[in-house]
Design a protein around this motif. Structure first.
Motif, PDB file in Angstrom:
ATOM      1  N   MET A  34       0.832  -1.206   0.000  1.00  0.00           N
ATOM      2  CA  MET A  34       0.000   0.000   0.000  1.00  0.00           C
ATOM      3  C   MET A  34       0.867   1.257   0.000  1.00  0.00           C
ATOM      4  SD  MET A  34      -3.069  -1.110   2.594  1.00  0.00           S
ATOM      5  CE  MET A  34      -4.026   0.377   2.248  1.00  0.00           C
ATOM      6  N   ILE A  35       1.929   1.235   0.798  1.00  0.00           N
ATOM      7  CA  ILE A  35       2.831   2.391   0.843  1.00  0.00           C
ATOM      8  C   ILE A  35       3.590   2.518  -0.475  1.00  0.00           C
ATOM      9  CG2 ILE A  35       4.838   3.380   2.019  1.00  0.00           C
ATOM     10  CD1 ILE A  35       3.837   1.989   4.588  1.00  0.00           C
ATOM     11  N   ALA A  36       3.941   1.399  -1.079  1.00  0.00           N
ATOM     12  CA  ALA A  36       4.607   1.437  -2.383  1.00  0.00           C
ATOM     13  C   ALA A  36       3.710   2.104  -3.423  1.00  0.00           C
ATOM     14  CB  ALA A  36       4.975   0.026  -2.823  1.00  0.00           C
ATOM     15  N   GLU A  37       2.397   1.916  -3.303  1.00  0.00           N
ATOM     16  CA  GLU A  37       1.475   2.545  -4.247  1.00  0.00           C
ATOM     17  C   GLU A  37       1.462   4.065  -4.106  1.00  0.00           C
ATOM     18  OE1 GLU A  37      -2.329   0.741  -3.686  1.00  0.00           O
ATOM     19  OE2 GLU A  37      -1.728  -1.168  -4.584  1.00  0.00           O
ATOM     20  N   PHE A  38       1.911   4.570  -2.965  1.00  0.00           N
ATOM     21  CA  PHE A  38       2.032   6.022  -2.776  1.00  0.00           C
ATOM     22  C   PHE A  38       3.300   6.569  -3.425  1.00  0.00           C
ATOM     23  CE2 PHE A  38      -0.284   5.509   1.569  1.00  0.00           C
ATOM     24  CZ  PHE A  38      -1.474   5.279   0.911  1.00  0.00           C
ATOM     25  N   GLY A  39       4.175   5.671  -3.910  1.00  0.00           N
ATOM     26  CA  GLY A  39       5.386   6.098  -4.598  1.00  0.00           C
ATOM     27  C   GLY A  39       6.687   5.678  -3.958  1.00  0.00           C
ATOM     28  N   SER A  40       6.629   4.882  -2.891  1.00  0.00           N
ATOM     29  CA  SER A  40       7.861   4.492  -2.206  1.00  0.00           C
ATOM     30  C   SER A  40       8.583   3.371  -2.950  1.00  0.00           C
ATOM     31  CB  SER A  40       7.558   4.032  -0.776  1.00  0.00           C
ATOM     32  OG  SER A  40       8.714   3.480  -0.183  1.00  0.00           O
ATOM     33  N   ALA A  41       9.890   3.532  -3.095  1.00  0.00           N
ATOM     34  CA  ALA A  41      10.719   2.497  -3.708  1.00  0.00           C
ATOM     35  C   ALA A  41      11.469   1.686  -2.663  1.00  0.00           C
ATOM     36  CB  ALA A  41      11.721   3.138  -4.670  1.00  0.00           C
ATOM     37  N   TYR A  42      11.510   2.169  -1.420  1.00  0.00           N
ATOM     38  CA  TYR A  42      12.332   1.538  -0.399  1.00  0.00           C
ATOM     39  C   TYR A  42      11.545   0.785   0.657  1.00  0.00           C
ATOM     40  CZ  TYR A  42      16.327   4.222  -2.123  1.00  0.00           C
ATOM     41  OH  TYR A  42      17.315   4.745  -2.899  1.00  0.00           O
ATOM     42  N   VAL A  43      10.229   1.012   0.734  1.00  0.00           N
ATOM     43  CA  VAL A  43       9.468   0.405   1.835  1.00  0.00           C
ATOM     44  C   VAL A  43       9.552  -1.116   1.798  1.00  0.00           C
ATOM     45  CG1 VAL A  43       7.266   0.340   0.568  1.00  0.00           C
ATOM     46  CG2 VAL A  43       7.297   0.504   3.089  1.00  0.00           C
ATOM     47  N   SER A  44       9.711  -1.707   0.627  1.00  0.00           N
ATOM     48  CA  SER A  44       9.818  -3.165   0.533  1.00  0.00           C
ATOM     49  C   SER A  44      11.110  -3.672   1.158  1.00  0.00           C
ATOM     50  CB  SER A  44       9.735  -3.617  -0.926  1.00  0.00           C
ATOM     51  OG  SER A  44      10.824  -3.088  -1.675  1.00  0.00           O
ATOM     52  N   LYS A  45      12.113  -2.783   1.293  1.00  0.00           N
ATOM     53  CA  LYS A  45      13.425  -3.167   1.824  1.00  0.00           C
ATOM     54  C   LYS A  45      13.594  -2.787   3.293  1.00  0.00           C
ATOM     55  CE  LYS A  45      15.243  -1.996  -2.743  1.00  0.00           C
ATOM     56  NZ  LYS A  45      16.150  -1.086  -3.478  1.00  0.00           N
ATOM     57  N   LEU A  46      12.600  -2.121   3.857  1.00  0.00           N
ATOM     58  CA  LEU A  46      12.716  -1.596   5.214  1.00  0.00           C
ATOM     59  C   LEU A  46      12.840  -2.732   6.228  1.00  0.00           C
ATOM     60  CD1 LEU A  46      12.691   1.328   6.250  1.00  0.00           C
ATOM     61  CD2 LEU A  46      10.252   1.041   6.764  1.00  0.00           C
ATOM     62  N   LYS A  47      13.877  -2.652   7.085  1.00  0.00           N
ATOM     63  CA  LYS A  47      14.134  -3.714   8.057  1.00  0.00           C
ATOM     64  C   LYS A  47      14.283  -3.140   9.465  1.00  0.00           C
ATOM     65  CE  LYS A  47      16.293  -6.836   4.713  1.00  0.00           C
ATOM     66  NZ  LYS A  47      17.499  -7.635   4.378  1.00  0.00           N
ATOM     67  N   PHE A  48      14.528  -4.034  10.396  1.00  0.00           N
ATOM     68  CA  PHE A  48      14.626  -3.701  11.808  1.00  0.00           C
ATOM     69  C   PHE A  48      15.568  -2.520  12.057  1.00  0.00           C
ATOM     70  CE2 PHE A  48      16.862  -4.641  15.911  1.00  0.00           C
ATOM     71  CZ  PHE A  48      15.790  -4.381  16.767  1.00  0.00           C
ATOM     72  N   ARG A  49      15.017  -1.477  12.670  1.00  0.00           N
ATOM     73  CA  ARG A  49      15.750  -0.272  13.077  1.00  0.00           C
ATOM     74  C   ARG A  49      16.372   0.515  11.936  1.00  0.00           C
ATOM     75  NH1 ARG A  49      18.626  -1.856  18.895  1.00  0.00           N
ATOM     76  NH2 ARG A  49      16.693  -1.827  20.105  1.00  0.00           N
ATOM     77  N   ASP A  50      15.946   0.293  10.710  1.00  0.00           N
ATOM     78  CA  ASP A  50      16.360   1.190   9.634  1.00  0.00           C
ATOM     79  C   ASP A  50      15.749   2.571   9.877  1.00  0.00           C
ATOM     80  OD1 ASP A  50      17.573  -0.959   8.439  1.00  0.00           O
ATOM     81  OD2 ASP A  50      16.272  -1.000   6.663  1.00  0.00           O
ATOM     82  N   ASN A  51      16.389   3.602   9.341  1.00  0.00           N
ATOM     83  CA  ASN A  51      15.807   4.946   9.327  1.00  0.00           C
ATOM     84  C   ASN A  51      15.274   5.240   7.927  1.00  0.00           C
ATOM     85  OD1 ASN A  51      15.939   5.825  11.949  1.00  0.00           O
ATOM     86  ND2 ASN A  51      17.915   6.845  11.733  1.00  0.00           N
ATOM     87  N   TRP A  52      14.124   5.925   7.872  1.00  0.00           N
ATOM     88  CA  TRP A  52      13.453   6.127   6.582  1.00  0.00           C
ATOM     89  C   TRP A  52      12.541   7.343   6.678  1.00  0.00           C
ATOM     90  CZ3 TRP A  52       8.033   4.622   5.542  1.00  0.00           C
ATOM     91  CH2 TRP A  52       7.690   4.670   4.180  1.00  0.00           C
ATOM     92  N   VAL A  53      12.604   8.188   5.652  1.00  0.00           N
ATOM     93  CA  VAL A  53      11.672   9.307   5.524  1.00  0.00           C
ATOM     94  C   VAL A  53      11.126   9.300   4.104  1.00  0.00           C
ATOM     95  CG1 VAL A  53      12.627  10.786   7.337  1.00  0.00           C
ATOM     96  CG2 VAL A  53      13.612  10.869   5.055  1.00  0.00           C
ATOM     97  N   PHE A  54       9.871   9.701   3.948  1.00  0.00           N
ATOM     98  CA  PHE A  54       9.211   9.541   2.660  1.00  0.00           C
ATOM     99  C   PHE A  54       8.116  10.589   2.473  1.00  0.00           C
ATOM    100  CE2 PHE A  54       5.379   7.571   0.641  1.00  0.00           C
ATOM    101  CZ  PHE A  54       5.825   7.566  -0.675  1.00  0.00           C
ATOM    102  N   VAL A  55       8.012  11.103   1.247  1.00  0.00           N
ATOM    103  CA  VAL A  55       6.897  11.956   0.850  1.00  0.00           C
ATOM    104  C   VAL A  55       6.348  11.407  -0.462  1.00  0.00           C
ATOM    105  CG1 VAL A  55       6.134  14.264   0.181  1.00  0.00           C
ATOM    106  CG2 VAL A  55       7.893  13.999   1.945  1.00  0.00           C
TER     107      VAL A  55
END
Length: 233
Positions: free
Chosen positions: A171-192
């Motif tokens: 669902m988040i990927a449909e908003f335009g995210s390319a990295y959410v599929s790779k997000l793992k334990f304690r990663d840092n991530w910001v997205f618009v």
């Protein structure tokens, strides 16, 4: 029986750890242009009412909103910071209004989300979902509730990924995210991104949790991202 020397070493270690933690918090509180605002507390996973105040921009007459070096002449300015370790929470500023302010020692572990109406830049709602021991179904229901024509801003704090399942990631990927599929334990991530917006929006930064290079031991360093989203005529 505990040896006196070992007991003394443990005491010294505890004191040094406290000093390092305090220094880290103070340094992180001074790393960006965000200023404290009056934001009403809410329970994790619930939509929260917020009281917005303008950011205190002191970068000169030609500086932009949210502390940007230059103005977004025909768009919305934004600036986002992830959390740092489990000590300092994330921040989100949009169009000169600080929507999410950083907190120290507690706050919004997981993923914090801000939803903005594309046509007006109006704040619609915000929420935070704990992805360490929370219920991902609550996050999914929130994502489903976001209306078409909305900008979606996200920032992480501590752990964003343990409970994040494939449905939520898609669902988040449909908003335009390319990295959410790779997000793992304690990663840092910001997205618009955006949900079926007329303006194509995709801004993103991702920093892996890797103990061999982490700045803060078990956590990577804080990340910041800023930019301009075109405003509809």
């Amino acid at each position: 029986m505990i040896h006196p020397r070992k007991d003394k070493l443990r005491f010294v270690f505890a004191v040094v750890s406290f000093i390092i933690f305090t220094s880290l918090v103070l340094r992180l509180l001074q790393t960006n242009e965000f200023k404290p605002t009056n934001i009403m507390e809410r329970s994790v996973g619930e939509e929260n009412p917020v009281e917005l105040k303008p950011d205190s921009n002191k970068n000169g007459p030609h500086a932009g909103k949210c502390g940007l070096a230059a103005s977004c002449l025909s768009g919305f300015a934004f600036k986002i910071a992830s959390g740092a370790t489990n000590a300092v929470g994330p921040q989100i500023c949009f169009d000169g209004k600080i929507i999410i302010e950083k907190t120290v020692g507690h706050g919004r572990p997981g993923i914090t989300i801000v939803v903005i109406k594309e046509t007006t830049g109006e704040l619609i709602k915000t929420a935070t979902y704990n992805m360490w021991n929370g219920d991902v179904r609550e996050l999914i229901e929130f994502l489903k509730s976001i209306e078409d024509g909305s900008f979606v801003l996200m920032a992480t704090f501590d752990d964003p990924a343990t409970k994040l399942n494939e449905e939520a990631r898609n669902m988040i990927a449909e908003f335009g995210s390319a990295y959410v599929s790779k997000l793992k334990f304690r990663d840092n991530w910001v997205f618009v991104g955006g949900k079926k917006t007329m303006t194509q929006v995709s801004f993103e930064q991702h920093l892996k949790n890797d103990k061999s290079i982490n700045q803060y031991g078990a956590w990577p360093e804080m990340i910041e991202m800023e930019g301009c989203i075109p405003r509809l005529d």
